[in-house]
Scaffold this motif. Structure first.
Motif, PDB file in Angstrom:
ATOM      1  N   ARG A 283      25.286  46.946  45.032  1.00 16.86           N
ATOM      2  CA  ARG A 283      25.645  47.440  43.703  1.00 16.86           C
ATOM      3  C   ARG A 283      26.986  48.147  43.813  1.00 16.86           C
TER       4      ARG A 283
ATOM      5  N   GLU B 286      28.443  35.981  35.088  1.00 18.81           N
ATOM      6  CA  GLU B 286      28.675  35.910  36.525  1.00 18.81           C
ATOM      7  C   GLU B 286      30.016  35.247  36.797  1.00 18.81           C
TER       8      GLU B 286
ATOM      9  N   ARG C 205      28.012  45.488  32.964  1.00 21.33           N
ATOM     10  CA  ARG C 205      28.438  46.292  31.810  1.00 21.33           C
ATOM     11  C   ARG C 205      27.865  45.759  30.504  1.00 21.33           C
TER      12      ARG C 205
ATOM     13  N   ALA D 204      28.759  46.401  38.616  1.00 17.22           N
ATOM     14  CA  ALA D 204      28.479  45.031  39.067  1.00 17.22           C
ATOM     15  C   ALA D 204      27.456  45.012  40.191  1.00 17.22           C
ATOM     16  N   ARG D 205      26.819  43.837  40.331  1.00 16.26           N
ATOM     17  CA  ARG D 205      26.056  43.505  41.531  1.00 16.26           C
ATOM     18  C   ARG D 205      26.782  42.321  42.154  1.00 16.26           C
ATOM     19  N   VAL D 206      26.943  42.368  43.468  1.00 20.59           N
ATOM     20  CA  VAL D 206      27.629  41.286  44.169  1.00 20.59           C
ATOM     21  C   VAL D 206      26.676  40.701  45.201  1.00 20.59           C
TER      22      VAL D 206
ATOM     23  N   VAL E  90      29.603  37.572  41.589  1.00 23.13           N
ATOM     24  CA  VAL E  90      29.756  38.887  40.965  1.00 23.13           C
ATOM     25  C   VAL E  90      29.084  38.855  39.597  1.00 23.13           C
TER      26      VAL E  90
ATOM     27  N   ASP F  78      28.431  40.910  36.246  1.00 22.46           N
ATOM     28  CA  ASP F  78      28.965  42.018  35.446  1.00 22.46           C
ATOM     29  C   ASP F  78      27.820  42.737  34.745  1.00 22.46           C
TER      30      ASP F  78
ATOM     31  N   GLY G  45      34.586  42.100  43.654  1.00 24.56           N
ATOM     32  CA  GLY G  45      34.411  42.770  42.369  1.00 24.56           C
ATOM     33  C   GLY G  45      35.732  43.066  41.693  1.00 24.56           C
TER      34      GLY G  45
ATOM     35  N   LEU H  51      36.609  41.438  38.136  1.00 21.18           N
ATOM     36  CA  LEU H  51      36.543  42.331  36.977  1.00 21.18           C
ATOM     37  C   LEU H  51      37.805  43.155  36.739  1.00 21.18           C
TER      38      LEU H  51
END
Length: 73
Positions: free
Chosen positions: A66, A19, A11, A51-53, A7, A9, A32, A36
């Protein structure tokens, strides 16, 4: 075998965003949430990107999704 999710982050304005590795989540959204602490969805506007996972199942290419902040309404 449990799937490992990475994951990222989004932001942060950092060039190298933080990560978190999550093992055994049921879905990218679950990973996620565990990483988070917020509820995330797969669709949204760019300004709501959280986030991108990334994950990979054996014998398959790396997948990425995403995740966006859930917007009420």
């Amino acid at each position: 075998m449990a799937i490992t999710f990475r994951v990222v982050d989004m932001r942060s304005d950092s060039i190298d965003p933080p990560e978190t590795i999550i093992v055994g989540a049921r879905s990218p959204e679950d990973a996620g949430r565990q990483a988070l602490g917020v509820e995330l969805v797969r669709s949204g506007q760019r300004k709501d990107l959280i986030a991108r996972v990334y994950w990979q199942t054996p014998g398959q290419p790396v997948n990425m999704v995403r995740l966006y902040r859930r917007v009420a309404g």
